[in-house]
Design an enzyme around this catalytic site. Structure first.
Site, PDB file in Angstrom:
ATOM      1  N   GLU A  21       0.834  -1.203   0.000  1.00 18.03           N
ATOM      2  CA  GLU A  21       0.000   0.000   0.000  1.00 18.03           C
ATOM      3  C   GLU A  21       0.870   1.254   0.000  1.00 18.03           C
ATOM      4  O   GLU A  21       1.842   1.336   0.739  1.00 18.03           O
ATOM      5  CB  GLU A  21      -0.888  -0.013   1.253  1.00 18.03           C
ATOM      6  N   LYS A  26       3.750  14.272  -1.745  1.00 17.24           N
ATOM      7  CA  LYS A  26       3.772  15.628  -2.329  1.00 17.24           C
ATOM      8  C   LYS A  26       4.512  15.613  -3.662  1.00 17.24           C
ATOM      9  O   LYS A  26       4.048  16.144  -4.649  1.00 17.24           O
ATOM     10  CB  LYS A  26       4.450  16.591  -1.346  1.00 17.24           C
ATOM     11  N   HIS A  81      -8.101   2.949  -3.403  1.00 19.24           N
ATOM     12  CA  HIS A  81      -9.019   3.196  -2.289  1.00 19.24           C
ATOM     13  C   HIS A  81      -9.954   4.327  -2.701  1.00 19.24           C
ATOM     14  O   HIS A  81      -9.551   5.263  -3.405  1.00 19.24           O
ATOM     15  CB  HIS A  81      -8.255   3.644  -1.039  1.00 19.24           C
ATOM     16  N   ALA A 131     -19.868   2.341   3.565  1.00 23.39           N
ATOM     17  CA  ALA A 131     -19.069   1.675   2.524  1.00 23.39           C
ATOM     18  C   ALA A 131     -19.949   0.705   1.737  1.00 23.39           C
ATOM     19  O   ALA A 131     -19.818   0.571   0.516  1.00 23.39           O
ATOM     20  CB  ALA A 131     -17.901   0.946   3.168  1.00 23.39           C
ATOM     21  N   TYR A 153     -12.120  -5.011  10.855  1.00 24.46           N
ATOM     22  CA  TYR A 153     -11.559  -4.463  12.106  1.00 24.46           C
ATOM     23  C   TYR A 153     -11.433  -5.513  13.214  1.00 24.46           C
ATOM     24  O   TYR A 153     -12.326  -5.628  14.057  1.00 24.46           O
ATOM     25  CB  TYR A 153     -12.428  -3.286  12.575  1.00 24.46           C
ATOM     26  N   GLN A 184      -7.608  -3.658   9.305  1.00 27.22           N
ATOM     27  CA  GLN A 184      -6.858  -2.608   9.994  1.00 27.22           C
ATOM     28  C   GLN A 184      -5.607  -3.258  10.577  1.00 27.22           C
ATOM     29  O   GLN A 184      -5.609  -4.453  10.875  1.00 27.22           O
ATOM     30  CB  GLN A 184      -7.756  -2.045  11.115  1.00 27.22           C
ATOM     31  N   TYR A 255       1.336  -2.066   4.801  1.00 28.77           N
ATOM     32  CA  TYR A 255       1.197  -0.619   4.787  1.00 28.77           C
ATOM     33  C   TYR A 255       2.615  -0.083   4.688  1.00 28.77           C
ATOM     34  O   TYR A 255       3.299   0.086   5.702  1.00 28.77           O
ATOM     35  CB  TYR A 255       0.542  -0.124   6.078  1.00 28.77           C
TER      36      TYR A 255
HETATM   37  C1  LIG Z   1      -7.559  -1.620   5.042  1.00 32.25           C
HETATM   38  C2  LIG Z   1      -8.030  -0.211   5.323  1.00 32.25           C
HETATM   39  C3  LIG Z   1      -7.753   0.796   4.406  1.00 32.25           C
HETATM   40  C4  LIG Z   1      -8.198   2.104   4.637  1.00 32.25           C
HETATM   41  N1  LIG Z   1      -7.893   3.070   3.724  1.00 32.25           N
HETATM   42  C5  LIG Z   1      -8.358   4.329   3.909  1.00 32.25           C
HETATM   43  C6  LIG Z   1      -8.112   5.350   2.940  1.00 32.25           C
HETATM   44  O1  LIG Z   1      -7.470   5.128   1.906  1.00 32.25           O
HETATM   45  N2  LIG Z   1      -8.582   6.603   3.186  1.00 32.25           N
HETATM   46  C7  LIG Z   1      -9.302   6.887   4.313  1.00 32.25           C
HETATM   47  O2  LIG Z   1      -9.713   8.030   4.473  1.00 32.25           O
HETATM   48  N3  LIG Z   1      -9.564   5.946   5.249  1.00 32.25           N
HETATM   49  C8  LIG Z   1      -9.109   4.668   5.078  1.00 32.25           C
HETATM   50  N4  LIG Z   1      -9.374   3.703   6.019  1.00 32.25           N
HETATM   51  C9  LIG Z   1     -10.081   4.075   7.254  1.00 32.25           C
HETATM   52  C10 LIG Z   1     -11.614   3.939   7.120  1.00 32.25           C
HETATM   53  O3  LIG Z   1     -12.084   4.859   6.149  1.00 32.25           O
HETATM   54  C11 LIG Z   1     -12.221   4.253   8.496  1.00 32.25           C
HETATM   55  O4  LIG Z   1     -11.888   3.237   9.397  1.00 32.25           O
HETATM   56  C12 LIG Z   1     -13.718   4.535   8.516  1.00 32.25           C
HETATM   57  O5  LIG Z   1     -14.051   5.039   9.812  1.00 32.25           O
HETATM   58  C13 LIG Z   1     -14.608   3.318   8.292  1.00 32.25           C
HETATM   59  O6  LIG Z   1     -14.585   2.937   6.995  1.00 32.25           O
HETATM   60  P1  LIG Z   1     -15.355   1.597   6.524  1.00 32.25           P
HETATM   61  O7  LIG Z   1     -15.188   1.516   5.075  1.00 32.25           O
HETATM   62  O8  LIG Z   1     -14.955   0.452   7.340  1.00 32.25           O
HETATM   63  O9  LIG Z   1     -16.879   2.028   6.869  1.00 32.25           O
HETATM   64  P2  LIG Z   1     -18.224   1.250   7.065  1.00 32.25           P
HETATM   65  O10 LIG Z   1     -18.090  -0.196   6.849  1.00 32.25           O
HETATM   66  O11 LIG Z   1     -19.258   1.985   6.302  1.00 32.25           O
HETATM   67  O12 LIG Z   1     -18.471   1.468   8.628  1.00 32.25           O
HETATM   68  C14 LIG Z   1     -18.421   2.765   9.207  1.00 32.25           C
HETATM   69  C15 LIG Z   1     -19.148   2.730  10.538  1.00 32.25           C
HETATM   70  O13 LIG Z   1     -20.548   2.591  10.283  1.00 32.25           O
HETATM   71  C16 LIG Z   1     -21.053   1.434  10.892  1.00 32.25           C
HETATM   72  N5  LIG Z   1     -22.007   0.813   9.970  1.00 32.25           N
HETATM   73  C17 LIG Z   1     -21.738   0.179   8.815  1.00 32.25           C
HETATM   74  N6  LIG Z   1     -22.874  -0.284   8.248  1.00 32.25           N
HETATM   75  C18 LIG Z   1     -23.879   0.103   9.061  1.00 32.25           C
HETATM   76  C19 LIG Z   1     -25.306  -0.066   9.029  1.00 32.25           C
HETATM   77  N7  LIG Z   1     -25.900  -0.748   8.040  1.00 32.25           N
HETATM   78  N8  LIG Z   1     -26.041   0.472  10.041  1.00 32.25           N
HETATM   79  C20 LIG Z   1     -25.457   1.148  11.049  1.00 32.25           C
HETATM   80  N9  LIG Z   1     -24.109   1.335  11.143  1.00 32.25           N
HETATM   81  C21 LIG Z   1     -23.336   0.816  10.157  1.00 32.25           C
HETATM   82  C22 LIG Z   1     -19.850   0.528  11.131  1.00 32.25           C
HETATM   83  O14 LIG Z   1     -20.041  -0.335  12.217  1.00 32.25           O
HETATM   84  C23 LIG Z   1     -18.752   1.545  11.413  1.00 32.25           C
HETATM   85  O15 LIG Z   1     -18.777   1.940  12.752  1.00 32.25           O
HETATM   86  C24 LIG Z   1      -8.940   2.394   5.820  1.00 32.25           C
HETATM   87  C25 LIG Z   1      -9.196   1.375   6.745  1.00 32.25           C
HETATM   88  C26 LIG Z   1      -8.753   0.084   6.507  1.00 32.25           C
HETATM   89  C27 LIG Z   1      -9.033  -1.001   7.514  1.00 32.25           C
END
Ligand SMILES: Cc1cc2nc3c(=O)[nH]c(=O)nc-3n(C[C@H](O)[C@H](O)[C@H](O)COP(=O)(O)OP(=O)(O)OC[C@H]3O[C@@H](n4cnc5c(N)ncnc54)[C@H](O)[C@@H]3O)c2cc1C
Length: 275
Positions: A21, A26, A81, A131, A153, A184, A255
Protein backbone atom coordinates in the site's frame (compact mmCIF):
# COMPACT_ATOMS: atom_id res chain seq x y z
CA UNK A 1 -6.49 -11.41 -12.98
CA UNK A 2 -9.09 -11.25 -10.23
CA UNK A 3 -7.32 -10.59 -6.96
CA UNK A 4 -9.78 -12.64 -4.89
CA UNK A 5 -9.54 -15.57 -7.28
CA UNK A 6 -5.74 -15.68 -7.00
CA UNK A 7 -6.04 -15.29 -3.23
CA UNK A 8 -8.45 -18.25 -3.08
CA UNK A 9 -6.16 -20.38 -5.26
CA UNK A 10 -3.09 -19.44 -3.22
CA UNK A 11 -4.99 -20.27 -0.07
CA UNK A 12 -5.96 -23.71 -1.37
CA UNK A 13 -2.43 -24.42 -2.63
CA UNK A 14 -0.76 -22.89 0.45
CA UNK A 15 1.19 -20.42 -1.68
CA UNK A 16 2.18 -17.16 0.03
CA UNK A 17 1.75 -13.77 -1.60
CA UNK A 18 1.81 -10.12 -0.58
CA UNK A 19 0.74 -6.64 -1.62
CA UNK A 20 1.95 -3.08 -1.00
CA UNK A 21 0.00 0.00 0.00
CA UNK A 22 1.20 3.51 -0.91
CA UNK A 23 -0.16 6.98 -0.35
CA UNK A 24 0.00 9.93 -2.74
CA UNK A 25 3.12 11.92 -1.75
CA UNK A 26 3.77 15.63 -2.33
CA UNK A 27 6.41 14.84 -4.92
CA UNK A 28 5.84 11.63 -6.79
CA UNK A 29 9.17 10.96 -8.54
CA UNK A 30 10.93 9.44 -5.49
CA UNK A 31 8.02 7.14 -4.89
CA UNK A 32 7.85 6.13 -8.54
CA UNK A 33 11.53 5.15 -8.42
CA UNK A 34 10.81 3.11 -5.29
CA UNK A 35 7.74 1.46 -6.80
CA UNK A 36 9.84 0.57 -9.82
CA UNK A 37 12.29 -1.26 -7.54
CA UNK A 38 9.58 -2.86 -5.40
CA UNK A 39 7.69 -4.20 -8.40
CA UNK A 40 10.63 -6.59 -8.92
CA UNK A 41 9.60 -8.31 -5.67
CA UNK A 42 6.41 -9.32 -7.48
CA UNK A 43 3.55 -8.11 -5.28
CA UNK A 44 0.17 -9.55 -6.22
CA UNK A 45 -1.16 -6.00 -6.35
CA UNK A 46 -0.40 -2.50 -5.11
CA UNK A 47 -2.96 -0.09 -3.75
CA UNK A 48 -3.10 3.67 -3.35
CA UNK A 49 -4.89 5.23 -0.40
CA UNK A 50 -7.49 7.98 -0.65
CA UNK A 51 -6.93 11.13 1.38
CA UNK A 52 -10.49 11.55 2.67
CA UNK A 53 -9.65 14.98 4.11
CA UNK A 54 -8.42 16.36 0.79
CA UNK A 55 -10.26 18.46 -1.77
CA UNK A 56 -12.20 15.91 -3.79
CA UNK A 57 -11.30 17.16 -7.29
CA UNK A 58 -7.62 17.32 -6.48
CA UNK A 59 -7.77 13.86 -4.87
CA UNK A 60 -9.44 12.40 -7.94
CA UNK A 61 -6.61 13.71 -10.13
CA UNK A 62 -3.64 12.90 -7.90
CA UNK A 63 -4.84 9.43 -6.88
CA UNK A 64 -5.93 8.31 -10.33
CA UNK A 65 -2.67 9.68 -11.84
CA UNK A 66 -0.73 7.47 -9.45
CA UNK A 67 -2.97 4.49 -10.16
CA UNK A 68 -2.45 5.03 -13.92
CA UNK A 69 1.32 5.22 -13.48
CA UNK A 70 1.39 2.02 -11.41
CA UNK A 71 -0.97 0.23 -13.75
CA UNK A 72 0.06 1.38 -17.23
CA UNK A 73 3.58 2.60 -16.43
CA UNK A 74 4.77 -0.30 -14.27
CA UNK A 75 2.31 -2.99 -15.37
CA UNK A 76 1.19 -3.63 -11.80
CA UNK A 77 -2.23 -4.88 -10.76
CA UNK A 78 -3.68 -1.88 -8.93
CA UNK A 79 -6.35 -1.27 -6.33
CA UNK A 80 -7.59 2.24 -5.68
CA UNK A 81 -9.02 3.20 -2.29
CA UNK A 82 -12.16 5.31 -2.56
CA UNK A 83 -14.05 6.85 0.35
CA UNK A 84 -17.55 8.32 0.80
CA UNK A 85 -16.16 11.24 2.87
CA UNK A 86 -16.60 14.54 1.06
CA UNK A 87 -17.59 12.81 -2.17
CA UNK A 88 -20.82 13.41 -4.05
CA UNK A 89 -22.01 10.76 -6.48
CA UNK A 90 -20.58 12.91 -9.31
CA UNK A 91 -17.15 12.95 -7.63
CA UNK A 92 -17.31 9.17 -7.22
CA UNK A 93 -18.27 8.85 -10.90
CA UNK A 94 -15.27 10.98 -11.91
CA UNK A 95 -12.89 8.91 -9.77
CA UNK A 96 -14.22 5.58 -11.05
CA UNK A 97 -14.13 6.72 -14.65
CA UNK A 98 -10.50 7.89 -14.39
CA UNK A 99 -9.52 4.71 -12.54
CA UNK A 100 -11.22 2.63 -15.25
CA UNK A 101 -9.38 4.51 -18.01
CA UNK A 102 -6.12 4.22 -16.07
CA UNK A 103 -6.26 0.42 -16.17
CA UNK A 104 -7.44 -0.11 -12.59
CA UNK A 105 -9.56 -3.19 -11.95
CA UNK A 106 -9.95 -3.12 -8.20
CA UNK A 107 -11.42 -0.64 -5.71
CA UNK A 108 -11.14 -0.73 -1.92
CA UNK A 109 -14.52 0.78 -1.03
CA UNK A 110 -14.47 2.71 2.24
CA UNK A 111 -16.60 5.14 4.13
CA UNK A 112 -13.64 7.23 5.32
CA UNK A 113 -13.37 9.23 8.52
CA UNK A 114 -14.59 12.75 9.26
CA UNK A 115 -12.14 15.30 7.78
CA UNK A 116 -11.66 16.85 11.23
CA UNK A 117 -10.50 14.46 13.95
CA UNK A 118 -13.09 13.60 16.64
CA UNK A 119 -15.91 15.22 14.70
CA UNK A 120 -19.01 13.22 13.88
CA UNK A 121 -18.93 11.75 10.38
CA UNK A 122 -21.63 13.06 8.07
CA UNK A 123 -22.62 11.98 4.58
CA UNK A 124 -22.05 14.46 1.75
CA UNK A 125 -25.16 15.75 0.03
CA UNK A 126 -25.89 13.39 -2.89
CA UNK A 127 -23.21 11.07 -1.53
CA UNK A 128 -23.06 7.72 0.28
CA UNK A 129 -23.68 6.83 3.93
CA UNK A 130 -21.77 3.58 4.40
CA UNK A 131 -19.07 1.67 2.52
CA UNK A 132 -21.79 -0.89 1.80
CA UNK A 133 -23.67 1.72 -0.26
CA UNK A 134 -20.54 2.56 -2.24
CA UNK A 135 -19.98 -1.15 -2.95
CA UNK A 136 -23.56 -1.46 -4.23
CA UNK A 137 -23.16 1.62 -6.41
CA UNK A 138 -19.89 0.44 -8.00
CA UNK A 139 -21.43 -2.96 -8.76
CA UNK A 140 -24.55 -1.34 -10.22
CA UNK A 141 -22.56 1.05 -12.39
CA UNK A 142 -19.63 -1.13 -13.50
CA UNK A 143 -20.93 -4.69 -13.19
CA UNK A 144 -17.97 -7.02 -12.71
CA UNK A 145 -15.30 -4.73 -14.14
CA UNK A 146 -14.01 -3.72 -10.72
CA UNK A 147 -13.23 -6.23 -8.06
CA UNK A 148 -14.15 -4.65 -4.72
CA UNK A 149 -12.38 -5.01 -1.38
CA UNK A 150 -13.61 -3.70 1.98
CA UNK A 151 -12.12 -2.91 5.39
CA UNK A 152 -12.29 -5.23 8.44
CA UNK A 153 -11.56 -4.46 12.11
CA UNK A 154 -10.17 -7.30 14.27
CA UNK A 155 -9.73 -4.86 17.19
CA UNK A 156 -13.00 -2.95 16.78
CA UNK A 157 -13.88 0.38 15.22
CA UNK A 158 -13.95 3.70 17.14
CA UNK A 159 -17.67 4.10 16.36
CA UNK A 160 -18.70 0.51 17.04
CA UNK A 161 -17.20 -1.58 19.82
CA UNK A 162 -19.58 -4.51 19.60
CA UNK A 163 -17.60 -7.04 17.56
CA UNK A 164 -20.69 -9.02 16.53
CA UNK A 165 -22.37 -5.91 15.13
CA UNK A 166 -19.17 -4.92 13.31
CA UNK A 167 -18.94 -8.37 11.72
CA UNK A 168 -22.59 -8.05 10.65
CA UNK A 169 -21.70 -4.74 8.99
CA UNK A 170 -18.68 -6.39 7.34
CA UNK A 171 -20.90 -9.16 6.02
CA UNK A 172 -23.34 -6.59 4.61
CA UNK A 173 -20.48 -5.08 2.58
CA UNK A 174 -19.51 -8.49 1.23
CA UNK A 175 -23.12 -9.43 0.49
CA UNK A 176 -23.42 -6.14 -1.43
CA UNK A 177 -20.73 -7.35 -3.84
CA UNK A 178 -17.27 -7.09 -2.27
CA UNK A 179 -14.99 -10.09 -2.64
CA UNK A 180 -12.16 -9.66 -0.14
CA UNK A 181 -11.31 -7.97 3.13
CA UNK A 182 -8.18 -6.09 4.20
CA UNK A 183 -7.88 -5.56 7.95
CA UNK A 184 -6.86 -2.61 9.99
CA UNK A 185 -3.30 -3.09 11.28
CA UNK A 186 -2.90 -5.09 14.48
CA UNK A 187 -0.24 -6.68 16.64
CA UNK A 188 -2.37 -9.06 18.71
CA UNK A 189 -2.18 -12.15 16.54
CA UNK A 190 -4.32 -14.39 18.78
CA UNK A 191 -7.09 -11.82 18.70
CA UNK A 192 -6.82 -11.62 14.91
CA UNK A 193 -7.05 -15.40 14.51
CA UNK A 194 -10.10 -15.57 16.84
CA UNK A 195 -11.71 -12.77 14.85
CA UNK A 196 -11.13 -14.61 11.57
CA UNK A 197 -12.78 -17.72 13.11
CA UNK A 198 -15.72 -15.57 14.20
CA UNK A 199 -16.08 -14.12 10.70
CA UNK A 200 -16.10 -17.66 9.28
CA UNK A 201 -18.73 -18.74 11.83
CA UNK A 202 -20.90 -15.83 10.71
CA UNK A 203 -20.75 -17.05 7.13
CA UNK A 204 -17.97 -14.85 5.72
CA UNK A 205 -16.19 -17.04 3.18
CA UNK A 206 -14.20 -14.42 1.24
CA UNK A 207 -10.40 -14.02 1.64
CA UNK A 208 -9.35 -11.98 4.68
CA UNK A 209 -5.98 -10.23 4.31
CA UNK A 210 -4.12 -9.05 7.42
CA UNK A 211 -2.84 -5.47 7.15
CA UNK A 212 0.80 -5.31 8.30
CA UNK A 213 2.37 -2.03 9.39
CA UNK A 214 6.15 -2.55 9.60
CA UNK A 215 6.90 -1.26 13.07
CA UNK A 216 9.89 0.82 12.05
CA UNK A 217 7.42 3.65 11.67
CA UNK A 218 6.41 3.72 15.31
CA UNK A 219 8.43 6.12 17.43
CA UNK A 220 7.85 4.15 20.62
CA UNK A 221 9.00 0.91 19.04
CA UNK A 222 11.96 2.62 17.42
CA UNK A 223 13.09 3.94 20.80
CA UNK A 224 12.67 0.56 22.49
CA UNK A 225 14.31 -1.49 19.77
CA UNK A 226 16.75 0.81 17.99
CA UNK A 227 17.89 -1.75 15.54
CA UNK A 228 14.44 -2.15 14.07
CA UNK A 229 15.11 0.58 11.54
CA UNK A 230 17.09 -1.96 9.65
CA UNK A 231 15.60 -5.06 11.14
CA UNK A 232 12.45 -6.46 12.66
CA UNK A 233 11.96 -7.43 16.31
CA UNK A 234 11.69 -11.19 16.88
CA UNK A 235 8.20 -10.87 18.44
CA UNK A 236 6.94 -9.39 15.21
CA UNK A 237 8.48 -12.10 13.07
CA UNK A 238 7.09 -14.88 15.20
CA UNK A 239 3.71 -13.16 15.09
CA UNK A 240 3.80 -13.20 11.30
CA UNK A 241 4.94 -16.80 11.21
CA UNK A 242 2.02 -17.72 13.50
CA UNK A 243 -0.42 -15.98 11.19
CA UNK A 244 0.88 -17.83 8.17
CA UNK A 245 1.27 -21.24 9.83
CA UNK A 246 -1.77 -21.49 12.06
CA UNK A 247 -4.19 -19.00 10.63
CA UNK A 248 -4.41 -20.42 7.14
CA UNK A 249 -3.60 -16.94 5.90
CA UNK A 250 -1.41 -16.86 2.83
CA UNK A 251 -1.36 -13.21 1.88
CA UNK A 252 0.15 -10.26 3.74
CA UNK A 253 -0.78 -6.69 2.94
CA UNK A 254 1.97 -4.19 3.81
CA UNK A 255 1.20 -0.62 4.79
CA UNK A 256 4.54 0.47 3.31
CA UNK A 257 4.17 4.16 4.25
CA UNK A 258 5.99 4.70 0.95
CA UNK A 259 9.26 3.22 2.22
CA UNK A 260 10.75 -0.05 1.14
CA UNK A 261 13.44 -1.16 3.58
CA UNK A 262 11.34 -2.45 6.48
CA UNK A 263 8.95 -4.29 4.16
CA UNK A 264 11.91 -5.90 2.38
CA UNK A 265 13.46 -7.05 5.67
CA UNK A 266 10.21 -8.79 6.64
CA UNK A 267 9.79 -10.39 3.21
CA UNK A 268 13.41 -11.59 3.28
CA UNK A 269 13.02 -13.11 6.73
CA UNK A 270 9.87 -14.90 5.63
CA UNK A 271 11.75 -15.95 2.47
CA UNK A 272 8.98 -14.59 0.28
CA UNK A 273 11.12 -12.77 -2.29
CA UNK A 274 13.26 -14.55 -4.83
CA UNK A 275 16.82 -13.22 -4.43
C1 LIG B 1 -7.56 -1.62 5.04
C2 LIG B 1 -8.03 -0.21 5.32
C3 LIG B 1 -7.75 0.80 4.41
C4 LIG B 1 -8.20 2.10 4.64
N1 LIG B 1 -7.89 3.07 3.72
C5 LIG B 1 -8.36 4.33 3.91
C6 LIG B 1 -8.11 5.35 2.94
O1 LIG B 1 -7.47 5.13 1.91
N2 LIG B 1 -8.58 6.60 3.19
C7 LIG B 1 -9.30 6.89 4.31
O2 LIG B 1 -9.71 8.03 4.47
N3 LIG B 1 -9.56 5.95 5.25
C8 LIG B 1 -9.11 4.67 5.08
N4 LIG B 1 -9.37 3.70 6.02
C9 LIG B 1 -10.08 4.07 7.25
C10 LIG B 1 -11.61 3.94 7.12
O3 LIG B 1 -12.08 4.86 6.15
C11 LIG B 1 -12.22 4.25 8.50
O4 LIG B 1 -11.89 3.24 9.40
C12 LIG B 1 -13.72 4.54 8.52
O5 LIG B 1 -14.05 5.04 9.81
C13 LIG B 1 -14.61 3.32 8.29
O6 LIG B 1 -14.59 2.94 6.99
P1 LIG B 1 -15.35 1.60 6.52
O7 LIG B 1 -15.19 1.52 5.07
O8 LIG B 1 -14.96 0.45 7.34
O9 LIG B 1 -16.88 2.03 6.87
P2 LIG B 1 -18.22 1.25 7.07
O10 LIG B 1 -18.09 -0.20 6.85
O11 LIG B 1 -19.26 1.99 6.30
O12 LIG B 1 -18.47 1.47 8.63
C14 LIG B 1 -18.42 2.76 9.21
C15 LIG B 1 -19.15 2.73 10.54
O13 LIG B 1 -20.55 2.59 10.28
C16 LIG B 1 -21.05 1.43 10.89
N5 LIG B 1 -22.01 0.81 9.97
C17 LIG B 1 -21.74 0.18 8.82
N6 LIG B 1 -22.87 -0.28 8.25
C18 LIG B 1 -23.88 0.10 9.06
C19 LIG B 1 -25.31 -0.07 9.03
N7 LIG B 1 -25.90 -0.75 8.04
N8 LIG B 1 -26.04 0.47 10.04
C20 LIG B 1 -25.46 1.15 11.05
N9 LIG B 1 -24.11 1.33 11.14
C21 LIG B 1 -23.34 0.82 10.16
C22 LIG B 1 -19.85 0.53 11.13
O14 LIG B 1 -20.04 -0.34 12.22
C23 LIG B 1 -18.75 1.54 11.41
O15 LIG B 1 -18.78 1.94 12.75
C24 LIG B 1 -8.94 2.39 5.82
C25 LIG B 1 -9.20 1.37 6.75
C26 LIG B 1 -8.75 0.08 6.51
C27 LIG B 1 -9.03 -1.00 7.51
Amino acid sequence: MKVSQVLQENWQNEVASFSFEYFVPKTQQNLYDRMDRMKEWQPLFVDVTWNAGGASRQMVTSTTDMITKASKGFGLETCMHLTCTGMSQEDVDAALSKAFNGGCRCILALRGDAPVENEKWEATSNGFMYARDLVKYIRQKYGDHFEIGVAGYPEGHPEQHDQDVLIEHLKEKLDAGASFVITQMFYDVDNFLQWVDKCREKGITQPIIPGIMPITNYASFIRRVKWCEINVPPEFMSALETIMEKGHIYHLHFYTMNVEKSTRVILDKLELVRK
